[in-house]
Design a protein around this motif. Structure first.
Motif, mmCIF file in Angstrom:
data_model
loop_
_atom_site.group_PDB
_atom_site.id
_atom_site.type_symbol
_atom_site.label_atom_id
_atom_site.label_comp_id
_atom_site.label_asym_id
_atom_site.label_seq_id
_atom_site.Cartn_x
_atom_site.Cartn_y
_atom_site.Cartn_z
ATOM 1 N N GLY A 128 65.473 -38.390 13.750
ATOM 2 C CA GLY A 128 64.427 -38.744 12.788
ATOM 3 C C GLY A 128 63.380 -39.675 13.376
ATOM 4 N N GLY A 129 62.274 -39.800 12.668
ATOM 5 C CA GLY A 129 61.191 -40.676 13.115
ATOM 6 C C GLY A 129 60.115 -39.897 13.836
ATOM 7 N N GLY A 130 60.543 -38.922 14.636
ATOM 8 C CA GLY A 130 59.592 -38.004 15.274
ATOM 9 C C GLY A 130 58.726 -38.635 16.348
ATOM 10 N N TYR A 131 59.164 -39.739 16.939
ATOM 11 C CA TYR A 131 58.339 -40.383 17.967
ATOM 12 C C TYR A 131 58.251 -39.503 19.223
ATOM 13 N N LYS A 132 57.060 -39.367 19.748
ATOM 14 C CA LYS A 132 56.856 -38.623 21.014
ATOM 15 C C LYS A 132 55.772 -39.334 21.804
ATOM 16 N N ASP A 133 55.997 -39.519 23.095
ATOM 17 C CA ASP A 133 54.905 -40.005 23.938
ATOM 18 C C ASP A 133 54.782 -39.085 25.148
#
Ligand SMILES: *Cc1c(COP(=O)(O)O)cnc(C)c1O
Length: 393
Positions: free
Chosen positions: A15-20
């Motif tokens: 969850g959160g969906g963080y992508k860099d």
């Protein structure tokens, strides 16, 4: 990854969906107070809310937002507001919803400071409050006034493990236009989702089950609607009770194992509760998983599991409670709850020792009441420890 249609454990992990750009497996710690703008236009867009860019950590930070998005999704809310502590979350709700001249109804056995601050500080701002046993619906109905703006529940409540019907209270509140907030700390979103039952706001001391490792203090508010989210977020940002990025990183890490931790602590709790119920020195046991719990049926309906908090009463009263505390070896003699280690405490001589006899009786705190937060150790070891401590009682 979009986790919208995924199961609970997948949401916990992804969850959160963080992508860099570096595709780090874990959301990094953005230990920075401020963020640079590409140029004047970009700065203007950030302030106008027309860009995803960041401005200043008190207002938002990628590590913190990752955690806020994850918990909001687990609670089926519009958005999450991370705070420096559980009490900061409580005060964010009080400040956001109440105003001079308004009235709030609280469950009488709320977490101590949630009630104490309402009774000691908020009257200064002309806010009135009434505390009732909300496990009985007629008490809530009778306490309603024309200026009631907030009904604040905690279920199961501390340390009596009383259970309030969230759906029924939400229906009462809707009729009079009051907001319902539920402190969901004892259950976590794994066992109970108050927003699905009609509440408007849910909050957590993430110090407890959500982080689960007894190494940080943290809070979270989740609002059901965008309007409520914006209203409460602006309180957090301007009061300055924001979370720190490192705190958010640790909480996000602890959260990944929430369900497997609770599954295990809950299985242990059932065995411990049954052991206590059959012990000759124990007068009574309150655990929502036992059929003897007065609200067993409601617990079955409202919660997906009975949790890992048990209260029990010693026949020997105050002296027995203190003796037991002096003799536990595996269980840690400490306040707090919801961690991987078993914690035990004796409210009459510790958390509630300052209350008058009358106030203790009213809050359901007898001299022999012991509160147990069951951890993930071996159930046999927890039981053996309690058994040997009870021999000294
Ligand atoms: C611990 C606790 C709080 C307060 O949280 P902190 O993180 O200690 O500020 C609020 N509600 C409940 C039910 C709690 O157990």
């Amino acid at each position: 990854m979009d986790t919208k249609n995924k199961g609970f454990n997948s949401k916990l992990v992804h969850g959160g969906g963080y992508k860099d750009q570096l595709l780090s497996a874990v959301t990094p710690i953005y230990q920075t107070s401020t963020f640079a703008f590409h140029n004047a236009d970009h700065g203007a867009q950030c302030f106008a809310g027309e860009s995803d860019g960041y401005i200043y950590t008190r207002l938002g930070n990628p590590t913190i937002i990752d955690l806020e998005k994850t918990v909001a999704e687990l609670e089926n809310g519009f958005g999450g507001i991370a705070t420096s502590s559980g009490m900061a979350a409580v005060n964010t709700v009080y400040l956001g919803i109440l105003e001079s001249g308004s009235h709030m109804i609280g469950h009488e056995a709320l977490y101590g400071p949630s009630r104490a601050i309402m009774e000691s500080l908020y009257p200064k701002f002309n806010v009135e409050s009434t505390f009732v046993d909300a496990t009985k619906l007629e008490n809530v109905k009778n306490a309603i006034r024309p200026n009631t703006r907030l009904i604040f529940l905690e279920t199961p409540a501390n340390p009596t493990i009383g259970i309030t019907d969230i759906k029924a209270v939400s229906e009462i509140a809707k009729e009079v236009g009051a907001v319902v907030c539920v402190d969901n700390t004892f259950c976590s979103p794994y066992l109970q989702n108050p927003l699905d039952l009609g509440a408007d706001i849910v909050l957590h001391s993430m110090t407890k089950f959500i982080n689960g490792h007894a190494d940080i203090v943290a809070g979270m508010v989740v609002a059901k609607t965008e309007e409520m989210y914006r209203q409460l977020r602006s309180v957090m940002m301007n009061v300055g009770c924001n979370m720190d990025p490192h705190q958010a990183f640790l909480t996000r890490r602890g959260l990944k194992t929430l369900a497997i931790r609770i599954d295990r602590a809950q299985a242990n709790s059932m065995k411990v509760a049954e052991f206590l119920e059959n012990h000759p020195k124990v007068e009574w046991v309150k655990y929502p998983g036992l059929k003897s719990h007065p609200q067993y049926e409601l617990a079955q309906k409202q919660m997906r599991g009975p949790g890992a908090m048990i209260s029990f009463g010693l026949k020997g009263g105050l002296d027995a409670g203190k003796k037991m505390m002096d003799n536990v070896q595996l269980a840690l003699l400490a306040v707090s709850l919801g961690g991987i280690e078993t914690l035990i405490q004796h409210p009459a001589s510790m958390t509630h020792s300052k209350l008058s006899r009358e106030a203790k009786e009213k809050a359901g705190i007898s001299d022999g009441l012991v509160r147990l937060s069951v951890g993930i150790e071996e159930a046999e070891d927890i039981i053996a420890d309690l058994d040997q401590a009870l021999m000294h009682v």
